[in-house]
Write a protein that holds these residues in place. Structure first.
Motif, PDB file in Angstrom:
ATOM      1  N   TYR A  61      48.868 -66.413 -66.889  1.00  0.00           N
ATOM      2  CA  TYR A  61      49.594 -67.438 -65.896  1.00  0.00           C
ATOM      3  C   TYR A  61      48.845 -67.149 -64.425  1.00  0.00           C
ATOM      4  O   TYR A  61      48.637 -65.980 -64.109  1.00  0.00           O
ATOM      5  CB  TYR A  61      51.122 -67.192 -65.814  1.00  0.00           C
ATOM      6  CG  TYR A  61      51.786 -68.431 -65.329  1.00  0.00           C
ATOM      7  CD1 TYR A  61      52.108 -69.348 -66.201  1.00  0.00           C
ATOM      8  CD2 TYR A  61      52.066 -68.814 -64.103  1.00  0.00           C
ATOM      9  CE1 TYR A  61      52.826 -70.426 -65.919  1.00  0.00           C
ATOM     10  CE2 TYR A  61      52.679 -69.857 -63.685  1.00  0.00           C
ATOM     11  CZ  TYR A  61      53.214 -70.799 -64.599  1.00  0.00           C
ATOM     12  OH  TYR A  61      53.842 -71.773 -64.082  1.00  0.00           O
ATOM     13  N   GLU A  62      48.675 -68.244 -63.720  1.00  0.00           N
ATOM     14  CA  GLU A  62      48.028 -68.327 -62.358  1.00  0.00           C
ATOM     15  C   GLU A  62      49.089 -67.387 -61.547  1.00  0.00           C
ATOM     16  O   GLU A  62      50.172 -67.499 -61.736  1.00  0.00           O
ATOM     17  CB  GLU A  62      47.942 -69.415 -61.855  1.00  0.00           C
ATOM     18  CG  GLU A  62      46.622 -70.166 -62.600  1.00  0.00           C
ATOM     19  CD  GLU A  62      45.288 -69.320 -62.681  1.00  0.00           C
ATOM     20  OE1 GLU A  62      44.871 -69.023 -61.337  1.00  0.00           O
ATOM     21  OE2 GLU A  62      44.458 -69.327 -63.391  1.00  0.00           O
ATOM     22  N   PRO A  63      48.600 -66.929 -60.519  1.00  0.00           N
ATOM     23  CA  PRO A  63      49.522 -66.034 -59.748  1.00  0.00           C
ATOM     24  C   PRO A  63      50.365 -67.143 -58.810  1.00  0.00           C
ATOM     25  O   PRO A  63      49.761 -68.148 -58.454  1.00  0.00           O
ATOM     26  CB  PRO A  63      48.539 -65.461 -58.266  1.00  0.00           C
ATOM     27  CG  PRO A  63      47.151 -65.097 -59.136  1.00  0.00           C
ATOM     28  CD  PRO A  63      47.006 -66.424 -60.143  1.00  0.00           C
ATOM     29  N   TYR A  64      51.607 -66.784 -58.833  1.00  0.00           N
ATOM     30  CA  TYR A  64      52.451 -67.896 -58.252  1.00  0.00           C
ATOM     31  C   TYR A  64      53.552 -67.008 -57.986  1.00  0.00           C
ATOM     32  O   TYR A  64      54.015 -66.180 -58.568  1.00  0.00           O
ATOM     33  CB  TYR A  64      52.696 -68.892 -59.467  1.00  0.00           C
ATOM     34  CG  TYR A  64      52.940 -70.405 -59.432  1.00  0.00           C
ATOM     35  CD1 TYR A  64      52.180 -70.963 -58.474  1.00  0.00           C
ATOM     36  CD2 TYR A  64      54.299 -70.831 -59.863  1.00  0.00           C
ATOM     37  CE1 TYR A  64      52.720 -72.605 -58.359  1.00  0.00           C
ATOM     38  CE2 TYR A  64      54.506 -72.084 -59.570  1.00  0.00           C
ATOM     39  CZ  TYR A  64      53.902 -72.686 -58.878  1.00  0.00           C
ATOM     40  OH  TYR A  64      54.270 -74.078 -58.601  1.00  0.00           O
ATOM     41  N   ILE A  65      54.466 -68.113 -57.020  1.00  0.00           N
ATOM     42  CA  ILE A  65      56.067 -67.644 -56.752  1.00  0.00           C
ATOM     43  C   ILE A  65      56.731 -68.897 -57.054  1.00  0.00           C
ATOM     44  O   ILE A  65      56.640 -70.132 -56.561  1.00  0.00           O
ATOM     45  CB  ILE A  65      55.972 -66.951 -55.570  1.00  0.00           C
ATOM     46  CG1 ILE A  65      55.346 -65.972 -55.153  1.00  0.00           C
ATOM     47  CG2 ILE A  65      57.632 -66.950 -55.145  1.00  0.00           C
ATOM     48  CD1 ILE A  65      55.421 -65.325 -53.820  1.00  0.00           C
ATOM     49  N   ILE A  66      57.567 -68.610 -57.997  1.00  0.00           N
ATOM     50  CA  ILE A  66      58.727 -69.874 -58.494  1.00  0.00           C
ATOM     51  C   ILE A  66      59.988 -69.465 -58.035  1.00  0.00           C
ATOM     52  O   ILE A  66      60.582 -68.426 -58.470  1.00  0.00           O
ATOM     53  CB  ILE A  66      58.628 -69.758 -59.907  1.00  0.00           C
ATOM     54  CG1 ILE A  66      57.025 -70.059 -60.410  1.00  0.00           C
ATOM     55  CG2 ILE A  66      59.503 -71.012 -60.621  1.00  0.00           C
ATOM     56  CD1 ILE A  66      56.901 -69.698 -61.777  1.00  0.00           C
ATOM     57  N   PRO A  67      60.766 -70.201 -57.473  1.00  0.00           N
ATOM     58  CA  PRO A  67      62.272 -70.075 -57.320  1.00  0.00           C
ATOM     59  C   PRO A  67      63.039 -70.404 -58.474  1.00  0.00           C
ATOM     60  O   PRO A  67      62.695 -71.157 -59.443  1.00  0.00           O
ATOM     61  CB  PRO A  67      62.371 -71.194 -56.150  1.00  0.00           C
ATOM     62  CG  PRO A  67      61.659 -72.238 -56.543  1.00  0.00           C
ATOM     63  CD  PRO A  67      60.411 -71.473 -56.686  1.00  0.00           C
ATOM     64  N   VAL A  68      63.971 -69.520 -58.789  1.00  0.00           N
ATOM     65  CA  VAL A  68      64.873 -69.387 -59.919  1.00  0.00           C
ATOM     66  C   VAL A  68      66.305 -70.073 -59.406  1.00  0.00           C
ATOM     67  O   VAL A  68      66.713 -69.600 -58.555  1.00  0.00           O
ATOM     68  CB  VAL A  68      64.980 -68.128 -60.376  1.00  0.00           C
ATOM     69  CG1 VAL A  68      65.962 -68.037 -61.458  1.00  0.00           C
ATOM     70  CG2 VAL A  68      63.870 -67.466 -60.768  1.00  0.00           C
ATOM     71  N   ASP A  69      66.489 -70.826 -60.291  1.00  0.00           N
ATOM     72  CA  ASP A  69      67.950 -71.387 -60.303  1.00  0.00           C
ATOM     73  C   ASP A  69      68.932 -71.005 -61.177  1.00  0.00           C
ATOM     74  O   ASP A  69      68.382 -70.250 -61.978  1.00  0.00           O
ATOM     75  CB  ASP A  69      68.120 -73.068 -60.269  1.00  0.00           C
ATOM     76  CG  ASP A  69      67.716 -73.909 -59.124  1.00  0.00           C
ATOM     77  OD1 ASP A  69      67.637 -73.270 -57.928  1.00  0.00           O
ATOM     78  OD2 ASP A  69      67.490 -75.160 -59.269  1.00  0.00           O
ATOM     79  N   PRO A  70      70.055 -70.758 -60.960  1.00  0.00           N
ATOM     80  CA  PRO A  70      71.135 -70.460 -61.870  1.00  0.00           C
ATOM     81  C   PRO A  70      70.892 -71.252 -63.238  1.00  0.00           C
ATOM     82  O   PRO A  70      70.606 -72.307 -63.351  1.00  0.00           O
ATOM     83  CB  PRO A  70      72.459 -71.038 -61.401  1.00  0.00           C
ATOM     84  CG  PRO A  70      72.526 -70.853 -59.822  1.00  0.00           C
ATOM     85  CD  PRO A  70      70.959 -71.790 -59.952  1.00  0.00           C
ATOM     86  N   GLY A  71      70.862 -70.643 -64.400  1.00  0.00           N
ATOM     87  CA  GLY A  71      70.919 -70.780 -65.776  1.00  0.00           C
ATOM     88  C   GLY A  71      70.723 -69.862 -66.596  1.00  0.00           C
ATOM     89  O   GLY A  71      70.658 -68.647 -66.519  1.00  0.00           O
ATOM     90  N   GLU A  72      69.769 -70.178 -67.613  1.00  0.00           N
ATOM     91  CA  GLU A  72      69.469 -69.419 -68.914  1.00  0.00           C
ATOM     92  C   GLU A  72      67.989 -68.951 -68.917  1.00  0.00           C
ATOM     93  O   GLU A  72      67.052 -69.582 -68.703  1.00  0.00           O
ATOM     94  CB  GLU A  72      69.606 -70.122 -70.202  1.00  0.00           C
ATOM     95  CG  GLU A  72      69.176 -69.251 -71.390  1.00  0.00           C
ATOM     96  CD  GLU A  72      69.242 -70.013 -72.797  1.00  0.00           C
ATOM     97  OE1 GLU A  72      69.817 -69.477 -73.519  1.00  0.00           O
ATOM     98  OE2 GLU A  72      69.171 -71.237 -72.599  1.00  0.00           O
ATOM     99  N   VAL A  73      68.039 -67.458 -68.964  1.00  0.00           N
ATOM    100  CA  VAL A  73      66.749 -66.836 -68.974  1.00  0.00           C
ATOM    101  C   VAL A  73      66.526 -66.332 -70.560  1.00  0.00           C
ATOM    102  O   VAL A  73      67.302 -65.841 -71.111  1.00  0.00           O
ATOM    103  CB  VAL A  73      66.567 -65.593 -68.227  1.00  0.00           C
ATOM    104  CG1 VAL A  73      65.238 -64.932 -68.296  1.00  0.00           C
ATOM    105  CG2 VAL A  73      66.787 -65.794 -66.641  1.00  0.00           C
ATOM    106  N   ILE A  74      65.228 -66.776 -71.140  1.00  0.00           N
ATOM    107  CA  ILE A  74      64.844 -66.378 -72.391  1.00  0.00           C
ATOM    108  C   ILE A  74      63.571 -65.394 -72.245  1.00  0.00           C
ATOM    109  O   ILE A  74      62.590 -66.133 -71.851  1.00  0.00           O
ATOM    110  CB  ILE A  74      64.836 -67.371 -73.124  1.00  0.00           C
ATOM    111  CG1 ILE A  74      66.092 -68.533 -73.166  1.00  0.00           C
ATOM    112  CG2 ILE A  74      64.350 -67.104 -74.801  1.00  0.00           C
ATOM    113  CD1 ILE A  74      65.656 -69.696 -74.093  1.00  0.00           C
ATOM    114  N   LEU A  75      63.448 -64.309 -72.761  1.00  0.00           N
ATOM    115  CA  LEU A  75      62.331 -63.223 -72.727  1.00  0.00           C
ATOM    116  C   LEU A  75      61.958 -62.890 -74.034  1.00  0.00           C
ATOM    117  O   LEU A  75      63.038 -62.619 -74.966  1.00  0.00           O
ATOM    118  CB  LEU A  75      63.005 -62.100 -72.023  1.00  0.00           C
ATOM    119  CG  LEU A  75      61.905 -60.975 -72.035  1.00  0.00           C
ATOM    120  CD1 LEU A  75      60.735 -61.335 -71.169  1.00  0.00           C
ATOM    121  CD2 LEU A  75      62.328 -59.685 -71.744  1.00  0.00           C
TER     122      LEU A  75
END
Length: 137
Positions: free
Chosen positions: A38-52
């Motif tokens: 994935y390219e270098p990036y900063i992404i804001p996270v909203d409330p919700g589900e994280v799947i790893l």
């Protein structure tokens, strides 16, 4: 499968640190899946589900609050959120009460700022209830 180094942290604990195949996070633009390369990036996270998905192909999930994801130039990923709970850690009764409080507050006349605060609280409660329903019936 290609993997990458990842740290997933909440304000009070380390959720996961190691190698991963992918991570999916909720953002203002919808769900975003990050994989190796994935390219270098900063992404804001909203409330919700994280799947790893770990390098061992184990799937970990949780309900998160607000935060951000940083993908470095070297391909390492850091996820930093204010809260992150595994389904088995969620108190369903408290989450339901938080949802009811947020719904009641949204029904009342309020400022725009209060509206957005309550909407965020409701989104967080909904994601917690959804995650908790995965393991508790």
């Amino acid at each position: 499968m290609n993997t990458f180094k990842i740290k997933v942290m909440a304000s009070n604990k380390m959720f996961y640190e190691g190698d991963a195949i992918s991570i999916t996070v909720p953002s203002v633009d919808g769900q975003i899946e990050i994989m190796a390369g994935y390219e270098p990036y900063i992404i804001p996270v909203d409330p919700g589900e994280v799947i790893l998905k770990t390098a061992q192909e184990e799937e970990l999930s949780g309900a998160c609050g607000r935060g951000f994801v940083r993908v470095s130039a070297s391909g390492e990923v850091e996820v930093i959120v204010d809260t992150l709970e595994k389904p088995e850690e969620i108190d369903i009764r408290r989450a339901q009460e938080a949802m009811e409080r947020a719904q009641e507050q949204l029904r009342q006349r309020q400022s725009i700022e209060q509206f957005y605060i309550q909407r965020a609280a409701m989104a967080r409660a909904m994601s917690r209830l959804k995650e908790a329903s995965r393991v508790k019936h």
